[in-house]
Design an enzyme around this catalytic site. Sequence first.
Site, PDB file in Angstrom:
ATOM      1  N   CYS A   1      49.138  11.230  67.752  1.00 11.32           N
ATOM      2  CA  CYS A   1      48.899  10.559  69.036  1.00 11.32           C
ATOM      3  C   CYS A   1      47.736   9.575  68.913  1.00 11.32           C
ATOM      4  O   CYS A   1      47.807   8.461  69.429  1.00 11.32           O
ATOM      5  CB  CYS A   1      48.534  11.560  70.138  1.00 11.32           C
ATOM      6  SG  CYS A   1      49.548  13.020  70.202  1.00 11.32           S
ATOM      7  N   ASP A   2      46.660   9.986  68.263  1.00 13.98           N
ATOM      8  CA  ASP A   2      45.403   9.213  68.323  1.00 13.98           C
ATOM      9  C   ASP A   2      45.002   8.575  66.995  1.00 13.98           C
ATOM     10  O   ASP A   2      44.029   7.809  66.955  1.00 13.98           O
ATOM     11  CB  ASP A   2      44.257  10.144  68.779  1.00 13.98           C
ATOM     12  CG  ASP A   2      44.538  10.752  70.143  1.00 13.98           C
ATOM     13  OD1 ASP A   2      45.191  10.079  70.960  1.00 13.98           O
ATOM     14  OD2 ASP A   2      44.124  11.898  70.381  1.00 13.98           O
TER      15      ASP A   2
ATOM     16  N   CYS B   1      45.428  15.745  68.044  1.00 14.33           N
ATOM     17  CA  CYS B   1      46.758  15.227  67.719  1.00 14.33           C
ATOM     18  C   CYS B   1      46.627  13.941  66.913  1.00 14.33           C
ATOM     19  O   CYS B   1      46.384  12.862  67.467  1.00 14.33           O
ATOM     20  CB  CYS B   1      47.545  14.977  69.010  1.00 14.33           C
ATOM     21  SG  CYS B   1      49.180  14.283  68.704  1.00 14.33           S
TER      22      CYS B   1
END
Length: 302
Positions: A134-135, A131
Amino acid sequence: MYDLIIAGSGPAGLAAGIYAKRAGLNAIVMERDGVSGGQVLSTYEVDNYPALPGISGMDLGSKMREHADRLGVEFVTENITGISDVDGFITVHGEGNEYFTNGVIIATGAHHAELGVKGEKEFQGMGVSYCATCDGAFFTGRDVAVVGGGDVAVEDAIFLARNCRKVYLIHRRDSLRAASSLQEALKKYDNVEYVWNSNVSEICGNDMVEYVNVVNKISGETRRIDLNGVFVAVGIIPNSESFKGIADMDEKGYLIAGEDCRCSTARIYAAGDVRTKQLRQIVTAVADGANAVTSFQADIIG
Ligand code: NAP
């Protein structure tokens, strides 16, 4: 006893909840972890949902949930372990409770596939991610690779190219399957290197990812690429494990249903990414939610 249980609260499940509420049905939407929106939440920007160009996935997911809340759609947080159908009496089995219903719309979506190479599991959370939104921030100013050639891979590469020093897009063929608008958008970044016809054979490092070995399918040569992060975007797997046996699935685990969302078992419907379909996008998922409720109403009225 519910009229209808909707399993999943991504775009398909939320649309189904909205249509069921407006139809006056006694329905609940069941979600695994109390968070609505599904895969949309990890999409940085959605640019193909009509009337909302450039909206963030988080905003779109939140708006859909707010819409459902405003209408009074009822949500239940519980992981579904299975569905049974005994002579037309349908039971949805949760981890702690059982729910009786006249019909079920399965809208449980899909999750990312893994590459299945050495080092992938070991370095999950230590440089291997699924992701980018997300990261990605952890890799600001650093070098990363995205593996895959679909919409998600190119979206991830665009997102990462904004803040990373270098992005390698590693794809097993010599052309991408992503939408051409995304491919054009990616071309604007000169810190992206395309690594064509190549498979990652190994993800390596000590405590954290340090490099990948990539094998060129045509020359057979192995290239070492030094980097800090690997974003895997090689497709999706339907979240249909809990529904084995309740209705027919194809060889990949998608519930077999047409545009009316009717599965092979009466009053079981599949909506969104978990269903066999041509195009898995937000706009087709919400259409499925509406169609599934409409089919249920028609089946109940007879
Ligand atoms: P996808 O379209 O299935 O693409 C997967 C990519 O990974 C393909 O390029 C495939 O290569 C490659 N791949 C698969 N297995 C691999 C392996 N073992 N090793 C290396 N490469 C591998 O999946 P996706 O990009 O995750 O998208 C999933 C669905 O969501 C799609 O239907 C997509 O259109 C949709 N989506 C929609 C939006 C939107 O509406 N804005 C945004 C994102 C995603 P090949 O090309 O050689 O098969």
